[in-house]
Design a protein around this motif. Structure first.
Motif, PDB file in Angstrom:
ATOM      1  N   VAL A   1      37.045-103.390  73.744  1.00 44.99           N
ATOM      2  CA  VAL A   1      37.908-102.311  75.478  1.00 44.99           C
ATOM      3  C   VAL A   1      38.197-103.043  76.073  1.00 44.99           C
ATOM      4  N   VAL A   2      39.787-101.943  75.894  1.00 37.69           N
ATOM      5  CA  VAL A   2      40.771-102.703  77.235  1.00 37.69           C
ATOM      6  C   VAL A   2      40.247-102.044  78.705  1.00 37.69           C
ATOM      7  N   PRO A   3      40.464-102.686  79.896  1.00 35.51           N
ATOM      8  CA  PRO A   3      40.476-101.889  81.129  1.00 35.51           C
ATOM      9  C   PRO A   3      41.606-100.948  81.593  1.00 35.51           C
ATOM     10  N   ALA A   4      41.099-100.030  81.543  1.00 33.12           N
ATOM     11  CA  ALA A   4      41.868 -98.798  81.885  1.00 33.12           C
ATOM     12  C   ALA A   4      43.099 -98.447  82.663  1.00 33.12           C
ATOM     13  N   PHE A   5      43.427 -99.615  83.555  1.00 36.26           N
ATOM     14  CA  PHE A   5      44.668-100.254  84.405  1.00 36.26           C
ATOM     15  C   PHE A   5      45.414-100.802  83.156  1.00 36.26           C
ATOM     16  N   VAL A   6      44.990-101.092  82.694  1.00 30.81           N
ATOM     17  CA  VAL A   6      46.136-101.909  81.422  1.00 30.81           C
ATOM     18  C   VAL A   6      46.214-101.013  80.281  1.00 30.81           C
ATOM     19  N   TYR A   7      44.730-100.425  79.703  1.00 32.61           N
ATOM     20  CA  TYR A   7      45.122 -99.262  78.931  1.00 32.61           C
ATOM     21  C   TYR A   7      46.469 -98.019  79.419  1.00 32.61           C
ATOM     22  N   ASP A   8      45.489 -97.532  80.326  1.00 36.13           N
ATOM     23  CA  ASP A   8      46.809 -95.995  81.266  1.00 36.13           C
ATOM     24  C   ASP A   8      48.667 -96.742  81.756  1.00 36.13           C
TER      25      ASP A   8
ATOM     26  N   ILE B   1      49.807-102.038  66.798  1.00 36.13           N
ATOM     27  CA  ILE B   1      49.121-102.833  66.300  1.00 36.13           C
ATOM     28  C   ILE B   1      48.931-102.669  64.716  1.00 36.13           C
ATOM     29  N   HIS B   2      49.346-104.143  63.935  1.00 37.37           N
ATOM     30  CA  HIS B   2      49.139-104.544  62.322  1.00 37.37           C
ATOM     31  C   HIS B   2      48.279-105.574  62.400  1.00 37.37           C
ATOM     32  N   ASP B   3      47.872-105.133  60.910  1.00 40.01           N
ATOM     33  CA  ASP B   3      46.761-106.574  60.395  1.00 40.01           C
ATOM     34  C   ASP B   3      45.618-106.583  61.011  1.00 40.01           C
ATOM     35  N   SER B   4      44.731-105.297  61.484  1.00 37.62           N
ATOM     36  CA  SER B   4      43.593-105.549  62.067  1.00 37.62           C
ATOM     37  C   SER B   4      42.185-105.250  61.027  1.00 37.62           C
ATOM     38  N   SER B   5      41.786-106.260  61.429  1.00 39.96           N
ATOM     39  CA  SER B   5      40.483-105.506  60.930  1.00 39.96           C
ATOM     40  C   SER B   5      39.209-104.340  62.283  1.00 39.96           C
ATOM     41  N   LEU B   6      39.822-103.887  63.377  1.00 36.53           N
ATOM     42  CA  LEU B   6      39.658-103.535  64.430  1.00 36.53           C
ATOM     43  C   LEU B   6      39.109-102.097  63.775  1.00 36.53           C
ATOM     44  N   ARG B   7      37.980-101.644  64.337  1.00 34.93           N
ATOM     45  CA  ARG B   7      37.498-100.015  63.455  1.00 34.93           C
ATOM     46  C   ARG B   7      38.579 -99.068  64.755  1.00 34.93           C
ATOM     47  N   ARG B   8      38.289 -99.483  66.469  1.00 35.03           N
ATOM     48  CA  ARG B   8      38.141 -99.069  67.277  1.00 35.03           C
ATOM     49  C   ARG B   8      39.123 -99.341  68.388  1.00 35.03           C
ATOM     50  N   ILE B   9      39.971 -99.089  69.468  1.00 37.03           N
ATOM     51  CA  ILE B   9      40.610 -99.787  70.270  1.00 37.03           C
ATOM     52  C   ILE B   9      40.243 -98.789  71.833  1.00 37.03           C
ATOM     53  N   HIS B  10      39.124 -98.943  72.559  1.00 43.31           N
ATOM     54  CA  HIS B  10      38.773 -97.961  73.482  1.00 43.31           C
ATOM     55  C   HIS B  10      39.320 -98.459  74.894  1.00 43.31           C
ATOM     56  N   ALA B  11      39.765 -97.612  75.669  1.00 46.27           N
ATOM     57  CA  ALA B  11      39.857 -97.761  76.912  1.00 46.27           C
ATOM     58  C   ALA B  11      38.736 -97.459  77.918  1.00 46.27           C
ATOM     59  N   ALA B  12      38.510 -98.318  79.017  1.00 46.37           N
ATOM     60  CA  ALA B  12      36.543 -98.202  80.123  1.00 46.37           C
ATOM     61  C   ALA B  12      37.127 -96.390  80.726  1.00 46.37           C
ATOM     62  N   PRO B  13      35.940 -95.728  80.518  1.00 42.98           N
ATOM     63  CA  PRO B  13      35.994 -94.644  81.639  1.00 42.98           C
ATOM     64  C   PRO B  13      37.481 -94.826  83.280  1.00 42.98           C
TER      65      PRO B  13
ATOM     66  N   LEU C   1      45.476 -93.426  68.752  1.00 46.92           N
ATOM     67  CA  LEU C   1      44.696 -93.080  70.142  1.00 46.92           C
ATOM     68  C   LEU C   1      44.383 -91.826  70.277  1.00 46.92           C
ATOM     69  N   SER C   2      43.541 -91.794  71.667  1.00 47.27           N
ATOM     70  CA  SER C   2      43.008 -91.211  72.254  1.00 47.27           C
ATOM     71  C   SER C   2      43.208 -90.527  73.186  1.00 47.27           C
ATOM     72  N   MET C   3      43.105 -88.203  72.882  1.00 47.13           N
ATOM     73  CA  MET C   3      43.533 -88.085  73.927  1.00 47.13           C
ATOM     74  C   MET C   3      42.939 -87.761  75.246  1.00 47.13           C
ATOM     75  N   GLY C   4      41.501 -87.045  75.217  1.00 49.75           N
ATOM     76  CA  GLY C   4      41.173 -87.910  76.232  1.00 49.75           C
ATOM     77  C   GLY C   4      41.642 -87.206  77.803  1.00 49.75           C
TER      78      GLY C   4
END
Length: 496
Positions: free
Chosen positions: A251-258, A265-277, A300-303
């Protein structure tokens, strides 16, 4: 000595307070306000757990607790309007930072230099994987390397920094024993123009181009377009590294994600990278690359985001992803422009991908797309659609305009029925290469083209296309067929 109390004992003329690292048993330091103190250094006090600061420090500009065991840096009881340098390197126990209250006469709310490190990186591994994290990252004005992304929530009071300054944020998984490399994600940006770069990597991985072209004899099977390079990272700005070693979701803070302009993104076992609401946001992303992420569900996620500044999408070896951009029905569809700045869309070896971008129902989109290249995506039904039901023939009632599209390369997409669920209008189209797309039943409509668009494809597929398509869809195309093509060539396996 375990306790060091400077309450009321700091000389008024003293400008620097330094405690040597030889104080190996020191656990608590108490410092009250001082009118002349400018620097505080507790560097190397490995057992220091509590730093108690209070009252007014009118001239304090630098605080260094590098190499300590402080868990919470509490500056909430401190008034330090000139605090401009904060060093918390090798602080493996740090969990939170409580910032001092804003000062009325302070021009900005964030320090010019902020160095935080809670990771325990193997320096030899860091040098081996070529990231240059230690020498390059620490040379930035902001250097943040944390084991847990939740610590980034402490940056909320100083989030104004991410507006005008360049930021490079990297998120990585903890390297397994015996692995020289590491997995990581990051974000970059620049002074005057914020940019964010996210990267995940691991040693020993082959380059996509080398793997794709190894042993290939057919030129159409090779990647035709190189990924545009990301902007370089200047020394001014922030280098942020998140070492996520437990969770499968970050979960990445929204002010960083936006505020991100570059995402890799490469060579990761992560399922998702979320931005805080967050509320409605105009996403700043311009460059997005995702590769070799076997568990990633979507990139990416639209939102509430429109991604109108996104210029490059480059995806490869996303074995679990069913789409590159996911729509979660938060944004309204009336008079909305999305992906307006996208110029390159490249997808390679994403076997479960059903569609790339969700465009159905939006008003204007992809008005600057120039290159479309998709290869080895066996489940792909439609490129710009999220409908699960395949349509053998596109809807002819309206036109989907791609006014700047010049190049199309489609390779081994056996389930692909159309590019979009409507007739595609591409007046600037120049070249088309198609192999192994036997269910594709239409090509973009080209108008006003006298010389003809070169279409490199199988002869059998072209003959069938002319039978099922309207004449205006193929009249401006000039077909060419591979020299090795034979009518008896098998389209499937020998058993079929």
């Amino acid at each position: 000595m375990e306790l060091l109390d400077f309450s009321g004992n700091i000389c008024y003329y003293k400008s620097r307070l330094s405690v040597e690292s030889s104080c190996s048993n020191l656990e608590t330091v108490i410092i009250e306000g001082s009118p002349s103190l400018k620097e505080i250094s507790l560097k190397g006090c490995a057992k220091l757990k509590r730093l108690l600061l209070s009252e007014l420090f009118p001239q304090l500009c630098s605080l260094d607790i590098t190499g300590t065991a402080v868990k919470t840096l509490d500056l909430g009881a401190v008034t330090a309007p000139e605090l401009d340098e904060l060093f918390l390197l090798d602080c493996g126990e740090l969990r939170a930072i409580l910032w001092p209250p804003p000062s009325e006469n302070r021009g900005k709310r964030y320090p010019s230099k902020l160095h935080i490190e809670t990771t325990q990186n193997d320096k030899e591994s860091t040098a081996a994987d070529g990231t240059g994290r230690s020498p390059t990252g620490r040379s930035n004005h902001w250097y943040i390397s944390v084991r847990d992304a939740r610590l980034l929530g402490s940056l909320e009071p100083v989030k104004d920094y991410f507006g005008p300054n360049f930021a490079h944020v990297e998120v990585s998984a903890l390297a397994s024993p015996g692995t020289a490399g590491s997995k990581d994600v990051g974000i970059k940006g620049s002074s005057g123009q914020q940019q964010v770069y996210v990267t995940l990597k691991e040693a020993g991985m082959q380059e996509e181009e080398e793997e794709a072209n190894d042993g290939e004899t057919d030129a159409s099977a090779r990647i035709m377009f190189r990924c545009p390079p990301s902007p370089p990272v200047p020394s001014q700005g922030c280098y942020m590294h998140i070492q996520d070693w437990v969770e499968r979701t970050i979960v990445v803070p929204a002010f960083v994600y936006d505020g991100a302009k570059i995402l890799h993104i490469h060579d990761s076992s992560l399922r998702r990278i979320h931005a805080a609401p967050s509320g409605p946001a105009q996403n700043e992303l311009e460059w997005c690359r995702a590769e070799r992420c076997p568990a990633l569900e979507c990139v990416l996620s639209m939102g509430s985001r429109t991604f109108n500044k996104l210029r490059t999408i480059w995806g490869s070896h996303l074995f679990y992803a069913r789409c590159f951009v996911e729509e979660n029905n938060i944004i309204g569809r009336i008079s909305i422009r999305i992906f307006a700045g996208l110029t390159l869309l490249h997808l390679y070896c994403c076997p479960r991908l059903e569609y790339a971008l969700p465009l159905r129902g939006y008003t204007v989109s992809l008005e600057n797309l120039e290159t479309l290249e998709i290869m080895w995506c066996g489940d792909l039904i439609s490129v710009f659609d999220q409908e699960s039901r395949p349509q053998h023939r596109p809807i002819m009632l309206n036109l989907f305009k791609l006014p700047k599209l010049k190049h199309i390369h489609l390779h081994e997409l056996p389930k692909l029925y159309h590019i979009y669920g409507a007739t595609v209008d591409a007046p600037k189209l120049e070249t088309v290469k198609i192999r192994g797309c036997w269910n594709l039943s239409s090509l973009p409509v080209v108008t006003g083209e006298e010389k003809g668009v070169v279409c490199d494809c199988e002869k059998e597929w072209w003959e069938r296309l002319q039978q099922v398509s309207e004449s205006r869809q193929t009249i401006h195309y000039k077909p060419i067929h591979p020299q090795y093509y034979k009518k008896t060539m098998l389209r499937g396996s020998a058993l079929r």
